[in-house]
Design an enzyme around this catalytic site. Structure first.
Site, mmCIF file in Angstrom:
data_model
loop_
_atom_site.group_PDB
_atom_site.id
_atom_site.type_symbol
_atom_site.label_atom_id
_atom_site.label_comp_id
_atom_site.label_asym_id
_atom_site.label_seq_id
_atom_site.Cartn_x
_atom_site.Cartn_y
_atom_site.Cartn_z
ATOM 1 N N CYS A 113 0.840 -1.353 0.135
ATOM 2 C CA CYS A 113 0.043 -0.323 -0.038
ATOM 3 C C CYS A 113 0.949 1.524 -0.154
ATOM 4 O O CYS A 113 0.578 2.223 -0.649
ATOM 5 C CB CYS A 113 -0.879 0.057 1.260
ATOM 6 S SG CYS A 113 -0.076 -0.431 2.916
ATOM 7 N N HIS A 122 -2.957 6.337 4.170
ATOM 8 C CA HIS A 122 -1.544 6.555 4.738
ATOM 9 C C HIS A 122 -1.135 7.990 3.998
ATOM 10 O O HIS A 122 -1.774 8.459 3.137
ATOM 11 C CB HIS A 122 -0.757 5.412 4.030
ATOM 12 C CG HIS A 122 -0.827 4.053 4.528
ATOM 13 N ND1 HIS A 122 -1.628 3.779 5.667
ATOM 14 C CD2 HIS A 122 -0.099 2.796 4.262
ATOM 15 C CE1 HIS A 122 -1.600 2.609 5.746
ATOM 16 N NE2 HIS A 122 -0.698 1.754 4.979
#
Ligand code: A2P
Length: 332
Positions: free
Chosen positions: A130, A242
């Site tokens: 990710c 994130h």
């Protein structure tokens, strides 16, 4: 009507699995039949797809009969055992785990960046890490414009990157308050009111496995085997999305205006870069959104031909489920 496919989601009850289910419906993927697979703990649960309640089944070696595509998001150990069985049954696997990413015959694909790589596979296509995907969504257009040479970065990673259990742990610790935080189980230290410079386990060179993934996967996706990269991956008490602070050095002279222009034009990326007006990406703004956001683009003061910037993205979507469904879309 075009061809329709039987699709399996392995890990359908997990944080990424739920998003896979939602995205297959939202993006009108041509599904003829859907199999929801998870651990035996979830067998008999029901999940909604296109207005219908579908049962969750326990994953087994027999699960892949007549399945065209299997989207795996149940961890590397599950993928290692069951993805080869799925391939043997004639299923094409899109694997969200780290199990096969660096195998030479397994394409590692971000559709906006290296869609062509998907053509040569032997049954398994890997979905990258990710943090790597989100960082490369900003780095790729800059690399195409200026020629990437070196990357230094620090990530600020949400707890849902560790799955649904990461969310539960942060919530429990926040509710208990700072002084009475319950024992850390998912993360190596209390995550509420804290930041932890460890994502995944440490390796002999002092970097973590997550940090190695960033370096190795970036090289493979960008087709830059010599790329020099170094990152510190940090877990922060954020539920979702994130963020990464990136400093990148290029072979050719850079300009902030051109950088903003190429980033803004890149599919799947939104430029949010008016720092004077308080406009820059934040995780709360990218949560639940398909697009990654990039801002704070500036000349790096310590690198030659260097740019510094900040990128945020929903790691359950572009960092995982959305990227996997986009790969499946390339295959049909
Ligand atoms: P279950 O919900 O039955 O435990 P997350 O990343 O949010 O923790 O989710 C992990 C997903 O992977 C869940 O759907 C979980 O199912 C599934 N899973 C974990 N271990 C296995 C296993 N051994 N076999 C099949 N599915 C598994």
């Amino acid at each position: 009507m075009g061809k329709h496919f039987t699709v399996a989601i392995v890990g359908a009850t997990g944080a990424v699995g739920i998003e896979l289910l939602r995205l297959l419906e939202q993006r009108a993927f041509p599904v003829r039949g859907l199999k929801l697979l998870a651990s035996p703990r979830s067998a008999g649960k029901r999940l909604r797809f296109r207005g219908e309640e579908l049962p969750v089944e326990a994953l087994s070696g027999e699960s892949f009969k007549n399945v065209d595509f299997a989207l795996f998001s149940a961890g590397a150990s599950t993928s290692k055992v069951f993805a080869p069985l799925a391939v043997k049954a004639g299923t094409t696997v899109i694997d969200n785990s780290s199990a096969f990413r660096m195998e030479p015959e397994v394409p590692l694909v971000v559709p906006e960046i290296n869609a062509d790589d998907v053509r040569h596979h032997a049954g398994i296509i890997a979905n990258p890490n990710c943090t790597t995907i989100i960082s490369l969504m900003a780095l790729c257009p800059l690399h195409r414009a200026f020629g990437l040479n070196r990357v230094l970065a620090a990530s600020y990673q949400a707890v849902s990157g560790a799955g649904a259990k990461g969310i539960i742990e942060l919530k429990a610790q926040v509710e208990a308050g700072g002084e009475h935080a319950p024992v850390a189980a998912v993360f190596p230290h209390p995550i509420a009111f804290n930041v932890i410079p460890q994502v995944d386990v440490f390796l002999a060179d002092g970097y973590t496995k997550e940090e190695h993934k960033f370096v190795n996967e970036s090289r493979k996706i960008l087709h830059l085997p010599e790329l020099r990269a170094s990152i510190t991956c940090v877990r922060v008490p954020v539920y979702r999305s994130h963020a990464v602070a990136v400093h990148a050095e290029f072979r050719n002279p850079v300009s902030v205006d051109r950088a903003r222009d190429v980033v803004a034009k890149f599919p799947g990326v939104r430029l949010v870069d008016e720092p004077g007006a308080g406009k820059y990406p934040v995780p709360l703004a990218t949560s639940g959104n398909d697009d990654c956001q990039v801002g704070r683009i500036r000349l790096d003061s310590a690198l030659d031909n260097g740019l510094a910037f900040w990128v945020c993205g929903d790691q359950l979507l572009k960092g995982a489920a959305l990227n996997a469904v986009q790969i499946a879309e390339l295959l049909v």
